[in-house]
Design a protein around this motif. Structure first.
Motif, PDB file in Angstrom:
ATOM      1  N   UNK A  71       0.820  -1.220   0.000  1.00 32.79           N
ATOM      2  CA  UNK A  71       0.000   0.000   0.000  1.00 32.79           C
ATOM      3  C   UNK A  71       0.851   1.265   0.000  1.00 32.79           C
ATOM      4  N   UNK A  72       2.100   1.135   0.414  1.00 35.68           N
ATOM      5  CA  UNK A  72       2.927   2.282   0.785  1.00 35.68           C
ATOM      6  C   UNK A  72       3.104   3.306  -0.329  1.00 35.68           C
ATOM      7  N   UNK A  73       3.588   2.894  -1.487  1.00 33.69           N
ATOM      8  CA  UNK A  73       3.914   3.861  -2.544  1.00 33.69           C
ATOM      9  C   UNK A  73       2.694   4.654  -2.975  1.00 33.69           C
ATOM     10  N   UNK A  74       1.593   3.932  -3.234  1.00 31.49           N
ATOM     11  CA  UNK A  74       0.402   4.636  -3.721  1.00 31.49           C
ATOM     12  C   UNK A  74      -0.124   5.604  -2.674  1.00 31.49           C
ATOM     13  N   UNK A  75      -0.266   5.138  -1.426  1.00 28.58           N
ATOM     14  CA  UNK A  75      -0.869   5.975  -0.380  1.00 28.58           C
ATOM     15  C   UNK A  75       0.006   7.186  -0.086  1.00 28.58           C
ATOM     16  N   UNK A  76       1.308   6.977   0.067  1.00 36.55           N
ATOM     17  CA  UNK A  76       2.199   8.088   0.380  1.00 36.55           C
ATOM     18  C   UNK A  76       2.194   9.116  -0.747  1.00 36.55           C
ATOM     19  N   UNK A  77       2.349   8.662  -1.984  1.00 35.87           N
ATOM     20  CA  UNK A  77       2.359   9.590  -3.121  1.00 35.87           C
ATOM     21  C   UNK A  77       1.037  10.353  -3.237  1.00 35.87           C
ATOM     22  N   UNK A  78      -0.057   9.648  -3.016  1.00 35.51           N
ATOM     23  CA  UNK A  78      -1.373  10.278  -3.104  1.00 35.51           C
ATOM     24  C   UNK A  78      -1.542  11.331  -2.010  1.00 35.51           C
ATOM     25  N   UNK A  79      -1.218  10.960  -0.768  1.00 33.26           N
ATOM     26  CA  UNK A  79      -1.408  11.889   0.344  1.00 33.26           C
ATOM     27  C   UNK A  79      -0.493  13.111   0.223  1.00 33.26           C
ATOM     28  N   UNK A  80       0.740  12.899  -0.193  1.00 37.29           N
ATOM     29  CA  UNK A  80       1.672  14.027  -0.346  1.00 37.29           C
ATOM     30  C   UNK A  80       1.179  14.971  -1.438  1.00 37.29           C
TER      31      UNK A  80
END
Length: 321
Positions: A71-80
């Motif tokens: 989940x990490x890459x998508x969620x972090x990139x989206x939230x940032x």
């Protein structure tokens, strides 16, 4: 009483009330300072939910590290990206527990701007949505199960006519693009009415099941499909299969059915159950239609039946590319 002192006490009391309210809910409040990317606050409920104490949440790196790798890459990139744009948002992800498991979290984020319109901080709530996710996954599993049942023949367990039609159209389209041959083997059990009359429908069902299993073993490549076409008729869908290879597969079907040695005293084609087969191969031309090819294979099948049964007939010729 000094008014300023009283006012300060009121503000402190109100802040205490708000803090108590926030920390008594199941939602987990938090705040991150945008300039330092440090947690200014996270509710004590986080310890009960994930096992990590509030003091261990120092920076956003702790938040990222405690997220499922998938989940990490998508969620972090989206939230940032949303935070930089000043857009409130929410994200679902699996959070790592201190015990090594994962809990589904929904993070609801509000972007706070300063007087200059720049991002000052992020505040939000974490919600435990594990039960909801389990319910969604169960619904999805049941939906897939129902979809599979709708594409499976209830008696034999192999593909049904609906699934064949879907796959045939897909493989037809692929063959048109690739210019690779597409073959069909249609098969009809000889004198099956007489078999049912002589041995009963229970034995008839068992006969269909055994033949279906044998055909599925023959159509073993990932894109091959063995389907019950209707009644005592079966069909094999064979992508990227030449005329010679299709004929060889049809002969394997004849041998496999003979190898079952299912007695059939009412047959005029032998003492055991046999089948008549129609075989065809096509290189799909732009203007050709799948129904025409299917009908041609069906005519070959009935030619085999008319020619004495327990035999293979082939669709003459292959259309030019």
């Amino acid at each position: 009483m000094d008014f300023g002192t009283a006012h300060g006490q009121d503000v402190a009391e109100q802040a205490g009330v708000y803090k108590t309210l926030l920390e008594s809910t199941r939602a987990i409040p938090w705040k991150i300072d945008w300039a330092t990317m440090r947690f200014a606050y996270i509710g004590p409920q986080i310890g009960e939910l994930l096992g990590w104490e509030p003091g261990s949440w120092r920076t956003v790196d702790d938040w990222v590290a405690r997220m499922h790798p998938d989940d990490r890459d998508y969620v972090v990139n989206f939230c940032v990206s949303q935070s930089k744009a000043g857009v409130d948002h929410e994200a679902d992800y699996r959070a790592l527990t201190q015990a090594g498991g994962y809990v589904w979290i929904r993070d609801v984020v509000h972007v706070v701007r300063n007087a200059d319109g720049e991002v000052d901080s992020l505040i939000g709530f974490m919600f435990d949505i594990s039960e909801r996710k389990r319910a969604e996954e169960e619904v999805l599993r049941l939906h897939k199960r129902l979809e599979m049942l709708s594409l499976t023949d209830g008696l034999t367990g192999i593909a049904n006519r609906r699934m064949f039609d879907q796959r045939f159209q897909a493989e037809w389209n692929d063959a048109r693009r690739s210019r690779k041959p597409l073959s069909l083997v249609a098969l009809d059990i000889d004198y099956f009415k007489q078999f049912n009359d002589g041995y009963g429908h229970v034995k008839g069902d068992e006969c269909l099941q055994r033949i279906a299993h044998a055909l599925k073993e023959i159509a073993r490549r990932p894109r091959d499909l063995a389907a019950r076409f209707g009644g005592e008729e079966f069909i094999l869908l064979l992508p990227d299969t030449s005329p010679d290879a299709a004929r060889a597969i049809a002969e394997s079907c004849v041998q496999a059915i003979a190898g079952l040695r299912i007695p059939h005293a009412g047959s005029e084609a032998g003492d055991a159950v046999t089948a008549s087969l129609g075989v065809g191969t096509v290189v799909v031309a732009a203007e050709s239609q799948p129904v025409d090819f299917l009908e041609a294979v069906d005519r070959a099948l009935y030619a085999a039946k008319a020619g004495g049964r327990n035999r293979i007939e082939t669709v003459p010729g292959t259309p030019a590319p």
